[in-house]
Write a protein that holds these residues in place. Structure first.
Motif, PDB file in Angstrom:
ATOM      1  N   MET A 208       0.846  -1.171   0.000  1.00  0.00           N
ATOM      2  CA  MET A 208       0.000   0.000   0.000  1.00  0.00           C
ATOM      3  C   MET A 208       0.891   1.233   0.000  1.00  0.00           C
ATOM      4  SD  MET A 208      -3.264  -0.896   2.328  1.00  0.00           S
ATOM      5  CE  MET A 208      -3.926  -2.545   2.312  1.00  0.00           C
ATOM      6  N   LYS A 209       0.331   2.326  -0.522  1.00  0.00           N
ATOM      7  CA  LYS A 209       1.134   3.539  -0.663  1.00  0.00           C
ATOM      8  C   LYS A 209       0.291   4.774  -0.349  1.00  0.00           C
ATOM      9  CE  LYS A 209       0.317   3.568  -5.638  1.00  0.00           C
ATOM     10  NZ  LYS A 209      -0.741   2.584  -5.553  1.00  0.00           N
ATOM     11  N   ILE A 210       0.980   5.900  -0.252  1.00  0.00           N
ATOM     12  CA  ILE A 210       0.311   7.171   0.026  1.00  0.00           C
ATOM     13  C   ILE A 210      -0.744   7.440  -1.042  1.00  0.00           C
ATOM     14  CG2 ILE A 210       0.653   9.675   0.136  1.00  0.00           C
ATOM     15  CD1 ILE A 210       3.430   9.081   1.324  1.00  0.00           C
ATOM     16  N   GLY A 211      -1.918   7.836  -0.597  1.00  0.00           N
ATOM     17  CA  GLY A 211      -3.026   8.149  -1.492  1.00  0.00           C
ATOM     18  C   GLY A 211      -4.000   7.012  -1.711  1.00  0.00           C
ATOM     19  N   ASP A 212      -3.606   5.784  -1.343  1.00  0.00           N
ATOM     20  CA  ASP A 212      -4.520   4.651  -1.490  1.00  0.00           C
ATOM     21  C   ASP A 212      -5.721   4.845  -0.566  1.00  0.00           C
ATOM     22  OD1 ASP A 212      -2.858   3.414  -3.298  1.00  0.00           O
ATOM     23  OD2 ASP A 212      -2.198   1.833  -1.930  1.00  0.00           O
ATOM     24  N   VAL A 213      -6.879   4.410  -1.051  1.00  0.00           N
ATOM     25  CA  VAL A 213      -8.108   4.455  -0.262  1.00  0.00           C
ATOM     26  C   VAL A 213      -8.282   3.081   0.375  1.00  0.00           C
ATOM     27  CG1 VAL A 213     -10.609   4.795  -0.350  1.00  0.00           C
ATOM     28  CG2 VAL A 213      -9.111   6.183  -1.794  1.00  0.00           C
ATOM     29  N   VAL A 214      -8.474   3.076   1.694  1.00  0.00           N
ATOM     30  CA  VAL A 214      -8.527   1.822   2.445  1.00  0.00           C
ATOM     31  C   VAL A 214      -9.725   1.775   3.380  1.00  0.00           C
ATOM     32  CG1 VAL A 214      -6.028   1.456   2.363  1.00  0.00           C
ATOM     33  CG2 VAL A 214      -7.007   2.764   4.243  1.00  0.00           C
ATOM     34  N   LYS A 215     -10.034   0.557   3.777  1.00  0.00           N
ATOM     35  CA  LYS A 215     -11.087   0.314   4.767  1.00  0.00           C
ATOM     36  C   LYS A 215     -10.469  -0.512   5.877  1.00  0.00           C
ATOM     37  CE  LYS A 215     -15.605  -1.908   5.121  1.00  0.00           C
ATOM     38  NZ  LYS A 215     -16.628  -2.627   4.353  1.00  0.00           N
ATOM     39  N   TYR A 216     -10.795  -0.195   7.095  1.00  0.00           N
ATOM     40  CA  TYR A 216     -10.293  -0.939   8.244  1.00  0.00           C
ATOM     41  C   TYR A 216     -11.005  -2.286   8.328  1.00  0.00           C
ATOM     42  CZ  TYR A 216      -9.245  -2.217  13.012  1.00  0.00           C
ATOM     43  OH  TYR A 216      -8.833  -2.897  14.114  1.00  0.00           O
ATOM     44  N   LYS A 217     -10.249  -3.365   8.515  1.00  0.00           N
ATOM     45  CA  LYS A 217     -10.830  -4.700   8.651  1.00  0.00           C
ATOM     46  C   LYS A 217     -11.422  -4.835  10.055  1.00  0.00           C
ATOM     47  CE  LYS A 217      -7.542  -6.998   5.595  1.00  0.00           C
ATOM     48  NZ  LYS A 217      -6.450  -7.982   5.543  1.00  0.00           N
ATOM     49  N   SER A 218     -12.719  -4.939  10.132  1.00  0.00           N
ATOM     50  CA  SER A 218     -13.393  -4.978  11.437  1.00  0.00           C
ATOM     51  C   SER A 218     -13.050  -6.217  12.245  1.00  0.00           C
ATOM     52  CB  SER A 218     -14.910  -4.875  11.255  1.00  0.00           C
ATOM     53  OG  SER A 218     -15.383  -5.941  10.471  1.00  0.00           O
ATOM     54  N   ALA A 219     -12.568  -7.272  11.601  1.00  0.00           N
ATOM     55  CA  ALA A 219     -12.228  -8.505  12.315  1.00  0.00           C
ATOM     56  C   ALA A 219     -10.864  -8.438  12.988  1.00  0.00           C
ATOM     57  CB  ALA A 219     -12.262  -9.681  11.348  1.00  0.00           C
ATOM     58  N   SER A 220     -10.126  -7.375  12.776  1.00  0.00           N
ATOM     59  CA  SER A 220      -8.785  -7.263  13.334  1.00  0.00           C
ATOM     60  C   SER A 220      -8.818  -7.244  14.850  1.00  0.00           C
ATOM     61  CB  SER A 220      -8.118  -5.990  12.831  1.00  0.00           C
ATOM     62  OG  SER A 220      -6.910  -5.791  13.516  1.00  0.00           O
ATOM     63  N   LYS A 221      -7.847  -7.926  15.431  1.00  0.00           N
ATOM     64  CA  LYS A 221      -7.727  -7.967  16.897  1.00  0.00           C
ATOM     65  C   LYS A 221      -6.489  -7.218  17.385  1.00  0.00           C
ATOM     66  CE  LYS A 221     -11.275 -10.684  17.367  1.00  0.00           C
ATOM     67  NZ  LYS A 221     -12.557 -10.053  17.386  1.00  0.00           N
ATOM     68  N   THR A 222      -5.719  -6.623  16.466  1.00  0.00           N
ATOM     69  CA  THR A 222      -4.468  -5.976  16.864  1.00  0.00           C
ATOM     70  C   THR A 222      -4.642  -4.513  17.233  1.00  0.00           C
ATOM     71  OG1 THR A 222      -3.933  -5.480  14.564  1.00  0.00           O
ATOM     72  CG2 THR A 222      -3.069  -7.529  15.468  1.00  0.00           C
ATOM     73  N   THR A 223      -5.795  -3.950  16.945  1.00  0.00           N
ATOM     74  CA  THR A 223      -6.065  -2.543  17.245  1.00  0.00           C
ATOM     75  C   THR A 223      -6.931  -2.472  18.496  1.00  0.00           C
ATOM     76  OG1 THR A 223      -5.976  -2.085  14.891  1.00  0.00           O
ATOM     77  CG2 THR A 223      -7.007  -0.422  16.234  1.00  0.00           C
ATOM     78  N   PRO A 224      -6.735  -1.471  19.347  1.00  0.00           N
ATOM     79  CA  PRO A 224      -7.558  -1.350  20.557  1.00  0.00           C
ATOM     80  C   PRO A 224      -9.055  -1.409  20.243  1.00  0.00           C
ATOM     81  CG  PRO A 224      -5.797   0.270  20.583  1.00  0.00           C
ATOM     82  CD  PRO A 224      -5.763  -0.384  19.227  1.00  0.00           C
ATOM     83  N   SER A 225      -9.823  -2.056  21.116  1.00  0.00           N
ATOM     84  CA  SER A 225     -11.250  -2.280  20.848  1.00  0.00           C
ATOM     85  C   SER A 225     -12.036  -0.989  20.639  1.00  0.00           C
ATOM     86  CB  SER A 225     -11.885  -3.108  21.964  1.00  0.00           C
ATOM     87  OG  SER A 225     -11.778  -2.411  23.193  1.00  0.00           O
ATOM     88  N   ASP A 226     -11.680   0.086  21.329  1.00  0.00           N
ATOM     89  CA  ASP A 226     -12.411   1.332  21.129  1.00  0.00           C
ATOM     90  C   ASP A 226     -12.165   1.889  19.719  1.00  0.00           C
ATOM     91  OD1 ASP A 226      -9.777   1.767  22.011  1.00  0.00           O
ATOM     92  OD2 ASP A 226     -10.265   3.746  22.801  1.00  0.00           O
ATOM     93  N   TRP A 227     -10.990   1.651  19.155  1.00  0.00           N
ATOM     94  CA  TRP A 227     -10.717   2.063  17.775  1.00  0.00           C
ATOM     95  C   TRP A 227     -11.490   1.201  16.797  1.00  0.00           C
ATOM     96  CZ3 TRP A 227      -5.004   3.502  16.447  1.00  0.00           C
ATOM     97  CH2 TRP A 227      -4.575   4.529  17.298  1.00  0.00           C
ATOM     98  N   ARG A 228     -11.591  -0.122  17.072  1.00  0.00           N
ATOM     99  CA  ARG A 228     -12.287  -1.029  16.154  1.00  0.00           C
ATOM    100  C   ARG A 228     -13.712  -0.575  15.935  1.00  0.00           C
ATOM    101  NH1 ARG A 228      -9.407  -5.312  18.842  1.00  0.00           N
ATOM    102  NH2 ARG A 228     -11.227  -5.819  20.086  1.00  0.00           N
TER     103      ARG A 228
END
Length: 66
Positions: free
Chosen positions: A1-21
Motif C-alpha cells: 500500500m502507498k500514500i493516497g490509497d483508499v482503504v477500509k479498516y478490517k473490522s475482524a482485526s484484533k491488533t487494534t484497541p477495541s475502542d478504535w475497532r
C-alpha cells in the motif's frame, strides 16, 4: 500500500484497541504516510475528530489505488 490509497479498516482485526475497532468499523480512509518499511500506515479518516490513525497495514483492506 502507498500514500493516497483508499482503504477500509478490517473490522475482524484484533491488533487494534477495541475502542478504535468500533470507531473505525466501515470507515473509508486515505493513507497519508507509510512507516516501518510498509508495516504501518497513517490513515486519515475525514470527519473523525481524532484522525489520522496509526494502523498496521495488515489490518487494512485496499479499496482503490492512488
Amino acid at each position: 500500500m502507498k500514500i493516497g490509497d483508499v482503504v477500509k479498516y478490517k473490522s475482524a482485526s484484533k491488533t487494534t484497541p477495541s475502542d478504535w475497532r468500533s470507531l473505525l468499523h466501515n470507515r473509508i480512509g486515505i493513507i497519508t504516510k507509510v512507516c516501518d518499511n510498509g508495516a504501518r500506515a497513517i490513515v486519515s479518516y475525514p470527519g473523525l475528530q481524532y484522525s489520522p490513525y496509526d494502523l498496521l497495514v495488515r489490518d487494512l483492506e485496499l479499496i482503490s489505488e492512488a
